[in-house]
Design an enzyme around this catalytic site. Structure first.
Site, PDB file in Angstrom:
ATOM      1  N   GLU A 104      -5.030  18.778   5.747  1.00 11.06           N
ATOM      2  CA  GLU A 104      -3.895  17.857   5.835  1.00 11.06           C
ATOM      3  C   GLU A 104      -2.786  18.335   4.896  1.00 11.06           C
ATOM      4  O   GLU A 104      -3.010  19.161   4.009  1.00 11.06           O
ATOM      5  CB  GLU A 104      -4.306  16.438   5.396  1.00 11.06           C
ATOM      6  CG  GLU A 104      -5.428  15.825   6.218  1.00 11.06           C
ATOM      7  CD  GLU A 104      -5.761  14.388   5.831  1.00 11.06           C
ATOM      8  OE1 GLU A 104      -5.945  13.576   6.733  1.00 11.06           O
ATOM      9  OE2 GLU A 104      -5.854  14.073   4.631  1.00 11.06           O
ATOM     10  N   PHE A 107       3.752   8.993  10.078  1.00  7.20           N
ATOM     11  CA  PHE A 107       2.824   9.682   9.177  1.00  7.20           C
ATOM     12  C   PHE A 107       3.592  10.671   8.291  1.00  7.20           C
ATOM     13  O   PHE A 107       4.801  10.801   8.359  1.00  7.20           O
ATOM     14  CB  PHE A 107       1.735  10.386   9.999  1.00  7.20           C
ATOM     15  CG  PHE A 107       0.489   9.546  10.218  1.00  7.20           C
ATOM     16  CD1 PHE A 107       0.535   8.161  10.148  1.00  7.20           C
ATOM     17  CD2 PHE A 107      -0.730  10.149  10.499  1.00  7.20           C
ATOM     18  CE1 PHE A 107      -0.614   7.381  10.335  1.00  7.20           C
ATOM     19  CE2 PHE A 107      -1.887   9.394  10.695  1.00  7.20           C
ATOM     20  CZ  PHE A 107      -1.824   8.009  10.608  1.00  7.20           C
ATOM     21  N   SER A 108       2.824  11.430   7.506  1.00  6.72           N
ATOM     22  CA  SER A 108       3.447  12.274   6.486  1.00  6.72           C
ATOM     23  C   SER A 108       4.318  13.390   7.054  1.00  6.72           C
ATOM     24  O   SER A 108       4.129  13.836   8.191  1.00  6.72           O
ATOM     25  CB  SER A 108       2.364  12.886   5.597  1.00  6.72           C
ATOM     26  OG  SER A 108       1.843  11.870   4.784  1.00  6.72           O
ATOM     27  N   TRP A 113      -9.210   9.306  -1.048  1.00  7.30           N
ATOM     28  CA  TRP A 113      -9.561   8.477   0.116  1.00  7.30           C
ATOM     29  C   TRP A 113     -10.948   7.851  -0.014  1.00  7.30           C
ATOM     30  O   TRP A 113     -11.264   6.883   0.668  1.00  7.30           O
ATOM     31  CB  TRP A 113      -9.477   9.307   1.407  1.00  7.30           C
ATOM     32  CG  TRP A 113      -8.078   9.438   1.911  1.00  7.30           C
ATOM     33  CD1 TRP A 113      -7.348  10.583   2.064  1.00  7.30           C
ATOM     34  CD2 TRP A 113      -7.221   8.370   2.348  1.00  7.30           C
ATOM     35  NE1 TRP A 113      -6.093  10.300   2.554  1.00  7.30           N
ATOM     36  CE2 TRP A 113      -5.995   8.952   2.739  1.00  7.30           C
ATOM     37  CE3 TRP A 113      -7.362   6.989   2.439  1.00  7.30           C
ATOM     38  CZ2 TRP A 113      -4.930   8.188   3.215  1.00  7.30           C
ATOM     39  CZ3 TRP A 113      -6.283   6.233   2.922  1.00  7.30           C
ATOM     40  CH2 TRP A 113      -5.091   6.828   3.292  1.00  7.30           C
ATOM     41  N   ASP A 123       1.543  16.353   9.596  1.00  2.00           N
ATOM     42  CA  ASP A 123       2.078  16.564   8.243  1.00  2.00           C
ATOM     43  C   ASP A 123       2.968  17.807   8.143  1.00  2.00           C
ATOM     44  O   ASP A 123       2.728  18.706   7.319  1.00  2.00           O
ATOM     45  CB  ASP A 123       0.932  16.636   7.213  1.00  2.00           C
ATOM     46  CG  ASP A 123      -0.019  15.452   7.308  1.00  2.00           C
ATOM     47  OD1 ASP A 123       0.391  14.415   7.852  1.00  2.00           O
ATOM     48  OD2 ASP A 123      -1.172  15.567   6.844  1.00  2.00           O
ATOM     49  N   TRP A 165       0.836  -1.215   0.000  1.00  2.00           N
ATOM     50  CA  TRP A 165       0.000   0.000   0.000  1.00  2.00           C
ATOM     51  C   TRP A 165       0.864   1.257   0.000  1.00  2.00           C
ATOM     52  O   TRP A 165       1.839   1.349   0.755  1.00  2.00           O
ATOM     53  CB  TRP A 165      -0.869   0.012   1.262  1.00  2.00           C
ATOM     54  CG  TRP A 165      -1.463   1.354   1.514  1.00  2.00           C
ATOM     55  CD1 TRP A 165      -0.915   2.369   2.255  1.00  2.00           C
ATOM     56  CD2 TRP A 165      -2.679   1.870   0.990  1.00  2.00           C
ATOM     57  NE1 TRP A 165      -1.727   3.477   2.227  1.00  2.00           N
ATOM     58  CE2 TRP A 165      -2.817   3.186   1.467  1.00  2.00           C
ATOM     59  CE3 TRP A 165      -3.678   1.331   0.165  1.00  2.00           C
ATOM     60  CZ2 TRP A 165      -3.915   3.982   1.135  1.00  2.00           C
ATOM     61  CZ3 TRP A 165      -4.772   2.125  -0.154  1.00  2.00           C
ATOM     62  CH2 TRP A 165      -4.875   3.447   0.329  1.00  2.00           C
ATOM     63  N   GLN A 191       4.185   7.372   2.148  1.00  2.00           N
ATOM     64  CA  GLN A 191       3.419   6.617   3.126  1.00  2.00           C
ATOM     65  C   GLN A 191       3.293   5.195   2.599  1.00  2.00           C
ATOM     66  O   GLN A 191       2.779   4.983   1.491  1.00  2.00           O
ATOM     67  CB  GLN A 191       2.035   7.251   3.321  1.00  2.00           C
ATOM     68  CG  GLN A 191       2.079   8.558   4.064  1.00  2.00           C
ATOM     69  CD  GLN A 191       2.364   8.351   5.548  1.00  2.00           C
ATOM     70  OE1 GLN A 191       1.479   8.090   6.319  1.00  2.00           O
ATOM     71  NE2 GLN A 191       3.633   8.479   5.935  1.00  2.00           N
ATOM     72  N   ASN A 248       0.342   5.706   0.093  1.00  2.00           N
ATOM     73  CA  ASN A 248      -0.399   6.958  -0.091  1.00  2.00           C
ATOM     74  C   ASN A 248       0.565   8.124  -0.217  1.00  2.00           C
ATOM     75  O   ASN A 248       1.445   8.069  -1.083  1.00  2.00           O
ATOM     76  CB  ASN A 248      -1.570   7.128   0.894  1.00  2.00           C
ATOM     77  CG  ASN A 248      -1.271   7.072   2.361  1.00  2.00           C
ATOM     78  OD1 ASN A 248      -0.956   6.023   2.875  1.00  2.00           O
ATOM     79  ND2 ASN A 248      -1.397   8.181   3.060  1.00  2.00           N
ATOM     80  N   ASP A 249       0.430   9.178   0.551  1.00  2.00           N
ATOM     81  CA  ASP A 249       1.101  10.463   0.286  1.00  2.00           C
ATOM     82  C   ASP A 249       2.594  10.399  -0.070  1.00  2.00           C
ATOM     83  O   ASP A 249       3.340   9.654   0.560  1.00  2.00           O
ATOM     84  CB  ASP A 249       1.040  11.359   1.530  1.00  2.00           C
ATOM     85  CG  ASP A 249      -0.293  11.370   2.210  1.00  2.00           C
ATOM     86  OD1 ASP A 249      -1.246  10.791   1.682  1.00  2.00           O
ATOM     87  OD2 ASP A 249      -0.381  11.975   3.286  1.00  2.00           O
TER      88      ASP A 249
END
Ligand code: FRU
Length: 513
Positions: free
Chosen positions: A238, A112-113, A320, A187, A53, A72, A55-56
């Site tokens: 975010e 996290f980011s 998302w 973030d 997986w 991420q 993401n960002d």
């Protein structure tokens, strides 16, 4: 009590947490061969993880001739889970070499980011024997505190690397910025503010941005807040970014604020403000909401640090609303193409325009000119340029022999661009996916100039030199093979030019390691 926005963030992760809890053992997916490059829907010119997986984009920093992309990452599943920072490096932001995971979850939580900087003046003191420290600034998100519904779940931490990103050491004094009791506090995007000789951290703090400053990346002082009553607030704020862009030789400031949900076409999207930043406070010139990308599939977009006069933006190419459901098997998600940002003025308004970085167009192989109304063949990724003599209706269709198609173009009546993926292929994985999306046209020019970047599972539309941008993903059962341009008045189409783009996996042994 949880307010609606806070609830949303919890809800976003709950199905995933439940799914993880139900797995007794998560298996690492190993793929040592290069067959990943030809998997169905695998992007051929966009960065995607081989497995797992994503993401960002995180920690994007250019240093010593190399672009670093952290992201991420959850290696053990294709749905969101305990976040790591994956890592890849590139000389051109197109051909990537996958690197070992840079940051793993620890006792302070998931990673996290956040961002990364080259601390060339060694303000942090982490530098040794002349090695410039790369410093990553990220959010530690504590799942234990989250379960207890506490408000101090998210705190900011740092890590440094003295070998150009290969290995990382977490700072023993983490977290460096403690949560004052704000549920969404994350973030951090950090940049050097030369005039004040200090670091500025731009942090998303639920429904506003909070700026902090530091002399050394370790001690942070609150400067100001921005945006509680400005811009779009359909969801939580975010992944912000703050950077200068010159307009006619004068420095202006752009504040990027990602928002989820509440985007112009539903779900997640990237809004921005243009104004002044004096080292303490951001003051916008205009307050109406503007979006860097109006399509549904660019999110968490921010810019690379340390790229000199170039400002290069990269987003996560998903939303998302369905990111955890998209029909790819071994991995989930890709990044957008890198985009070069600049400021334009339309009337009194500053707009941020983006266009594909020239590194994208360097992939162009054969170029051909097409007649309007005729069908061209698509064979892998391509870029298409369309020029019209008038702002009049036209449509471009990408299709396969199963009758699946994506239609995009311009609609004069509403003066807007559109992308319609209602019949694009696999759409049933989420009820809102099969939709037609629109974006306003800002340019007042008589003619239209449009660039499309087409990959197996995405189209990025840059209209009017990037004043209007839309990104859209899709999943046809077989890759689109045909390309047609249609216009009620054919004479308005001046030219259609299509270039095949070489896959980033062609001859790139590095990416396949
Ligand atoms: C944005 C985001 C960030 C957070 C990360 C978690 O997509 O929700 O706010 O740091 O993803 O993976």
């Amino acid at each position: 009590m949880l307010n609606q926005k806070t609830m949303f963030v919890y809800l976003k992760y709950i199905p995933v947490i439940a799914l993880l809890a139900s797995c007794t053992a998560t298996k690492k997916m190993a793929s040592q061969d290069s067959s990943f490059a030809t998997e169905q829907h695998r992007p051929q010119i966009h960065f995607s993880p081989k497995t797992g997986w994503m993401n960002d984009p995180n920690g994007m920093v250019y240093y010593n001739g190399t672009y670093h992309l952290f992201y991420q990452y959850y290696p053990d599943s294709t749905v969101w889970g305990p976040m790591h920072w994956g890592h890849a490096t590139s000389k051109d932001m197109m051909h990537w070499q996958h690197q070992p995971i840079a940051l793993y979850p620890d006792s302070l939580g998931y990673i996290f980011s956040g961002s990364a900087v080259a601390d060339v003046n060694n303000t942090s003191g982490f530098g040794k024997s002349g090695h410039v420290p790369l410093v990553a600034i990220f959010t530690s998100h504590d799942p234990k505190r989250e379960k207890e519904h506490r408000n101090d779940v998210e705190n900011q931490s740092i890590a440094y690397s003295l070998d150009e990103g290969k290995t990382w050491t977490k700072y023993s004094g983490n977290p460096v910025l403690k949560n004052p009791g704000i549920r969404d506090f994350r973030d951090p995007k950090v940049s050097w503010f030369e005039e004040g000789k200090k670091w500025i951290m731009t942090l998303a703090t639920q429904d506003r941005i909070t700026f902090f400053s530091s002399p050394n990346l370790k001690d942070w002082t609150k400067e100001s807040e921005f945006g509680k009553d400005l811009g779009a607030h359909g969801g939580v704020w975010e992944c912000p970014d703050l950077f200068p862009l010159n307009y006619e030789g004068k420095k202006q400031w752009v504040l990027v604020v990602n928002l989820n949900p509440g985007g112009p076409n539903g779900g997640s999207a990237t809004q921005y403000f243009v104004g002044n930043f004096d080292g303490h406070q951001f003051t916008p010139y205009q307050t109406e909401t503007k979006w860097i990308d109006y399509g549904p599939d660019e999110y968490a977009g921010i810019t690379w640090s340390n790229t000199g006069d170039r400002k290069i933006f990269l987003g996560w190419m998903s939303n998302w609303q369905y990111a955890n459901l998209v029909p790819t098997k071994k991995w989930r998600s890709a990044m957008t193409v890198p985009r070069e940002l600049r400021l334009e003025k339309v009337g009194e308004n500053f707009l941020v325009a983006s266009k594909p970085a020239e590194e994208v167009t360097r992939l162009a192989a054969q170029t051909m000119n097409l007649e309007s109304g005729t069908t061209g063949k698509l064979n892998g990724p391509a870029t298409v340029h369309i020029a019209t003599s008038k702002a009049a209706d036209f449509a471009i269709t990408l299709s396969n022999d199963k009758g699946q198609k994506v239609v995009l173009g311009y609609d004069k009546a509403s003066n807007s661009y559109f992308i319609d993926r209602t019949q694009s292929g696999k759409v049933s994985f989420e009820k809102g996916f099969a939709a037609r999306h629109t974006a306003p046209r800002f340019s007042t020019s008589e003619s239209i100039d449009l660039t499309l970047i087409i990959d197996n599972a995405s189209a990025e539309l840059f209209a009017d030199n990037g004043l209007t941008v839309m990104t859209e993903i899709f999943f046809p059962d077989s890759d689109y093979s045909d390309f047609t341009v249609q216009a009620p008045d054919r004479s308005t189409i001046r030219s259609v030019q299509m270039s095949r783009l070489k896959s980033i996996y062609e001859g790139n042994s590095l990416a396949q390691q």
